[in-house]
Design a protein around this motif. Sequence first.
Motif, PDB file in Angstrom:
ATOM      1  N   TYR A 196      -8.120   7.948  -1.713  1.00 33.69           N
ATOM      2  CA  TYR A 196      -7.098   7.747  -0.681  1.00 33.69           C
ATOM      3  C   TYR A 196      -6.577   9.099  -0.184  1.00 33.69           C
ATOM      4  N   ARG A 239       0.854  -1.181   0.000  1.00 35.28           N
ATOM      5  CA  ARG A 239       0.000   0.000   0.000  1.00 35.28           C
ATOM      6  C   ARG A 239       0.892   1.233   0.000  1.00 35.28           C
ATOM      7  N   GLY A 291      -9.726   0.176   2.253  1.00 31.01           N
ATOM      8  CA  GLY A 291      -8.432   0.142   1.573  1.00 31.01           C
ATOM      9  C   GLY A 291      -8.337  -0.969   0.544  1.00 31.01           C
ATOM     10  N   ILE A 350     -10.189   4.030   6.294  1.00 26.97           N
ATOM     11  CA  ILE A 350      -9.076   3.533   5.475  1.00 26.97           C
ATOM     12  C   ILE A 350      -8.940   2.029   5.641  1.00 26.97           C
ATOM     13  N   ARG A 351      -9.062   1.557   6.880  1.00 26.94           N
ATOM     14  CA  ARG A 351      -8.951   0.110   7.106  1.00 26.94           C
ATOM     15  C   ARG A 351     -10.094  -0.655   6.441  1.00 26.94           C
ATOM     16  N   ILE A 375     -17.571   4.755   3.062  1.00 25.31           N
ATOM     17  CA  ILE A 375     -16.852   5.873   3.684  1.00 25.31           C
ATOM     18  C   ILE A 375     -17.782   6.782   4.500  1.00 25.31           C
ATOM     19  N   TYR A 434      -0.423  10.252  -2.540  1.00 33.17           N
ATOM     20  CA  TYR A 434      -1.538   9.733  -3.341  1.00 33.17           C
ATOM     21  C   TYR A 434      -1.981  10.760  -4.387  1.00 33.17           C
ATOM     22  N   LEU A 449      -9.006  10.697   2.159  1.00 34.00           N
ATOM     23  CA  LEU A 449      -9.071   9.978   3.431  1.00 34.00           C
ATOM     24  C   LEU A 449      -7.872  10.305   4.312  1.00 34.00           C
ATOM     25  N   TYR A 450      -6.679  10.344   3.722  1.00 35.05           N
ATOM     26  CA  TYR A 450      -5.486  10.627   4.527  1.00 35.05           C
ATOM     27  C   TYR A 450      -5.430  12.101   4.931  1.00 35.05           C
ATOM     28  N   HIS A 504      -9.329   6.946   9.963  1.00 40.59           N
ATOM     29  CA  HIS A 504      -8.415   5.807  10.018  1.00 40.59           C
ATOM     30  C   HIS A 504      -9.185   4.486   9.892  1.00 40.59           C
TER      31      HIS A 504
END
Length: 447
Positions: free
Chosen positions: A418, A56, A398, A394-395, A384, A434, A421-422, A391
């Motif tokens: 991504y 990833r 992903g 994302i898990r 989402i 990303y 999300l980050y 976090h």
Amino acid sequence: MVTMALAPSTQRIYRALLVTNWAFPDDPGLAPLLGPEHDAEVLRAALTAPGVGLHRLADVRVVADASQRDILIALDEFFGEATRDDQLLLYYSGHGKLDLHGNLHLAARDTRSDRIMSTGIPARAVVDMMTASRAKAKVVLLDCCHSGGFKAAPDLPRHLGGKGVFVIASGLSVQLTKDAEKAGEPSPFTGFAADCLATGQPDRDGDGYVSVDDLYSHVADRMADAGLSTPQRTFDDTVDTVAIARTPLPIPRVKAPVDLPVDSSVVLADFLRAEAETKPWIQAPLYRAVAAGGQGDWSTLAALRLARLTDDVNERDRAYRQVVAANHPEWSPEAAYAIAENTIHSATAAFNPEVIVDAYKAVVEYNHPAVSPRAALKVAELQIPMVTDPHEAIRKVGGYLDLAATDPELAEMAMLTYCLLYEAADEPEVAKAYLRRAESLRASPSA
């Protein structure tokens, strides 16, 4: 000694630390390098390439043109924080220097060749960190430079061998290997390694994965073809190899109707009449008759054609479900996706959005190279908003975003998702990485 392979698993997490140094202002004797400035980005793109990369993007850290202290801290964190489920990859590109005792030291930005033991990164320190790490497997790729822009690798079995350790270096200790010939290019060794990882080839044993042994063989062959140095390797003798990339998913062939088993019944005649007809109101009853005729793939294909033609919502749903039940490798995933799309407007979904998510997840499970990535992106988009912690989001999504990224038309959207999300998770550096990936996909849509 009996050997075994460390096969990929769903629990394994692939993490990488990419260290590059190209400028050495404290020592004019260490010439600036061209390749390392670009090597990390090239290798990171290859390790995380959609469809083949096991890593990833968030699990690949780049430490570029850093001091000895910063590199040692990064190494300590990388190996020290690993768990048994981690497979670690350490990569270094820059100058490699040997001290008077023949021990390898990696050069940092503030390294001085006349004080290499106090200002370089000792290979022994790296070995100690790897030995103490809980990670089951560690892969080391060394593209080491010597003074004057020429590269040399040490006698690795003496320096870096160990249980669970797999090392590939750019050349023998008595050889010189070239830096990149011009700015903007990776060094040859790194370029050949990236080619292997980004394409997922070769897979010499046909197990669906590129192993470290496959990578070594590919790079060694390419270096030999180019008349360059001979890469060397030392692998753990208790384990055959470990996977480092996937091979691309095969795209199943779709049989045309003429290739289906021929039946001289009236059902077949009706199908052929429907195929030759252009008027939907004539085609629909013919396809309806064939779909109900129990003629295997002919009836399945007729049901698919009918589902696309009919205005009757209930009939459309029944026809698509007939195709799904037939479990055809090409038509059933398409029908399942259509059912998921129709589920969005159902009364049940209005009260329970998870029904829609489950419908798209059913499509993902087909692992179809064209349809499943589209469904995976839908799963991510739907899940989402259901999660408040970025976090956790994302898990949860992903894996679905990674699958969506295997489709070139969806990869940019997956990377942008991504990125958002980050950003929400307050990890701006990962978000920027990303975003750069998304921008590169936009610039090269065929990549």
